[in-house]
Design a protein around this motif. Sequence first.
Motif, mmCIF file in Angstrom:
data_model
loop_
_atom_site.group_PDB
_atom_site.id
_atom_site.type_symbol
_atom_site.label_atom_id
_atom_site.label_comp_id
_atom_site.label_asym_id
_atom_site.label_seq_id
_atom_site.Cartn_x
_atom_site.Cartn_y
_atom_site.Cartn_z
ATOM 1 N N UNK A 88 -4.384 5.714 4.845
ATOM 2 C CA UNK A 88 -4.860 6.513 3.713
ATOM 3 C C UNK A 88 -5.719 7.706 4.122
ATOM 4 N N UNK A 89 -6.351 7.630 5.300
ATOM 5 C CA UNK A 89 -7.244 8.706 5.706
ATOM 6 C C UNK A 89 -8.352 8.913 4.687
ATOM 7 N N UNK A 90 -8.537 10.148 4.272
ATOM 8 C CA UNK A 90 -9.585 10.492 3.308
ATOM 9 C C UNK A 90 -9.075 10.527 1.877
ATOM 10 N N UNK A 91 -7.885 9.967 1.669
ATOM 11 C CA UNK A 91 -7.246 10.095 0.361
ATOM 12 C C UNK A 91 -7.354 8.827 -0.485
ATOM 13 N N UNK A 92 -8.500 8.164 -0.386
ATOM 14 C CA UNK A 92 -8.762 6.972 -1.188
ATOM 15 C C UNK A 92 -10.264 6.786 -1.310
ATOM 16 N N UNK A 93 -10.664 5.971 -2.261
ATOM 17 C CA UNK A 93 -12.037 5.483 -2.338
ATOM 18 C C UNK A 93 -12.088 4.170 -1.557
ATOM 19 N N UNK B 147 0.838 -1.201 0.000
ATOM 20 C CA UNK B 147 0.000 0.000 0.000
ATOM 21 C C UNK B 147 0.872 1.250 0.000
ATOM 22 N N UNK B 148 1.903 1.262 0.829
ATOM 23 C CA UNK B 148 2.817 2.407 0.852
ATOM 24 C C UNK B 148 3.481 2.586 -0.512
ATOM 25 N N UNK B 149 3.852 1.483 -1.139
ATOM 26 C CA UNK B 149 4.483 1.567 -2.456
ATOM 27 C C UNK B 149 3.516 2.113 -3.501
ATOM 28 N N UNK C 1 -1.875 14.246 -1.840
ATOM 29 C CA UNK C 1 -1.918 14.081 -0.387
ATOM 30 C C UNK C 1 -1.195 12.813 0.056
ATOM 31 N N UNK C 2 -1.366 11.736 -0.703
ATOM 32 C CA UNK C 2 -0.680 10.490 -0.360
ATOM 33 C C UNK C 2 0.836 10.626 -0.493
ATOM 34 N N UNK C 3 1.289 11.357 -1.499
ATOM 35 C CA UNK C 3 2.726 11.604 -1.626
ATOM 36 C C UNK C 3 3.251 12.389 -0.438
ATOM 37 N N UNK C 4 2.467 13.351 0.039
ATOM 38 C CA UNK C 4 2.876 14.129 1.218
ATOM 39 C C UNK C 4 2.943 13.251 2.462
ATOM 40 N N UNK C 5 1.991 12.333 2.592
ATOM 41 C CA UNK C 5 1.994 11.411 3.733
ATOM 42 C C UNK C 5 3.237 10.531 3.710
ATOM 43 N N UNK D 125 3.937 5.578 -5.563
ATOM 44 C CA UNK D 125 4.007 5.465 -7.029
ATOM 45 C C UNK D 125 2.916 6.265 -7.737
ATOM 46 N N UNK D 126 2.238 7.132 -7.013
ATOM 47 C CA UNK D 126 1.209 8.009 -7.581
ATOM 48 C C UNK D 126 -0.010 7.234 -8.083
#
Length: 373
Positions: free
Chosen positions: A311-316, A289-291, A344-348, A295-296
């Motif tokens: 993921x917080x709110x940054x996924x479906x 998941x982190x990968x 947002x995921x890249x920032x995380x 990987x955008x």
Amino acid sequence: MKIAILGTRGIPNNYGGFEQFAEYISVGLAARGHDVTVYSPSFHPYKESTYKGVKIKHIYSPEEWMGGSVGSIFYDFWCLRDALKRQNFDILYEAGYTSVIPAYIWFDIKNLKRSIVVTNMDGLEYKRTKFNRWVQKYLFWEEKMAVKHSHFLISDNLGIQDYYKERYGKDSKFLAYGADIITAYNVDILNEFDLRRDEYYLVIARLEPENNIEMVIQGYLALQGSTKPLIIVGKTNTPHAKELLKKYGMHERIRFQGGIYDFHKLNSIRCFSSLYFHGHSVGGTNPSLLEAMASKAFIAANNNVFNRTVLGENALYFDEAKDVTSILLHYHQDEEQKRRFIDNNLSVIAEDYAWDNLIDAHEEYFRQLLLAK
């Protein structure tokens, strides 16, 4: 500090999450002047005694002829015996507990005075549906024994940390896995797999029931008229994988790609997918998941506390097959949402899961344990 990492299939990594962790953390700590040893099974292809400043201790493993479940019990026992009787380590870091509990009990780990034993508790192993109920009961007993015998516990996910606090009243240190933000992609790699940019859906996982691949497949098949194939990457030699192949392997829109172990290829395949499904449901922070985040990839994840913690709110999110169908019908309608989720995921990843930060965190935690001893 003199540190040993046990419970993995050795470094350099050619297997999976714990091995990737062991490689990054051990090399990073060794570069800072610590004396670090990683235990490695005899069948590992790397036979040298050091790797990038890390000592490699090769221990015979009968896993290849006894099978992983039984063979790893003997391997972990012999690794721990060597670490306790011959090496004089300050910190013994045990990656996972499912095959080392007999050794913990035999060596009376709880009452050790010289070395501090830290156990990474990984996921909720007894909930993995690939195991029958007797194996699940045994794994649950092992979980309790790991809590009882370890000096300290590590949780790689805040949801796992909450679980151990609520069930056992036991504190654990939150220390996650890491990932590097990927900057090098090659769209030409897609040609090797007969894929086109943004023209396929993707799953990368071990093909086991708790990873909900069949849920994704059923939701995908319920979508009428889709021309984008569903690409499933993962070994196809497990019982569940063979079952999936029998049921869906002949479907023209579903491709079981098998395992892909070249990370550069995997990162590009993730990046250029139209939508990435992460169905893991019983683990902690899953490295894949982190990968995907690094990987955008635009991610749709199984709706559980472990995935939401990362993921917080940054996924479906999906709970069942009909949710997968709904996501596939509507995900493309909000391009701004997609860009926001990816950014947002890249920032995380950069802030919370960067390897350098995690090496800092592990080094500081080990120092604190020794100072408090």
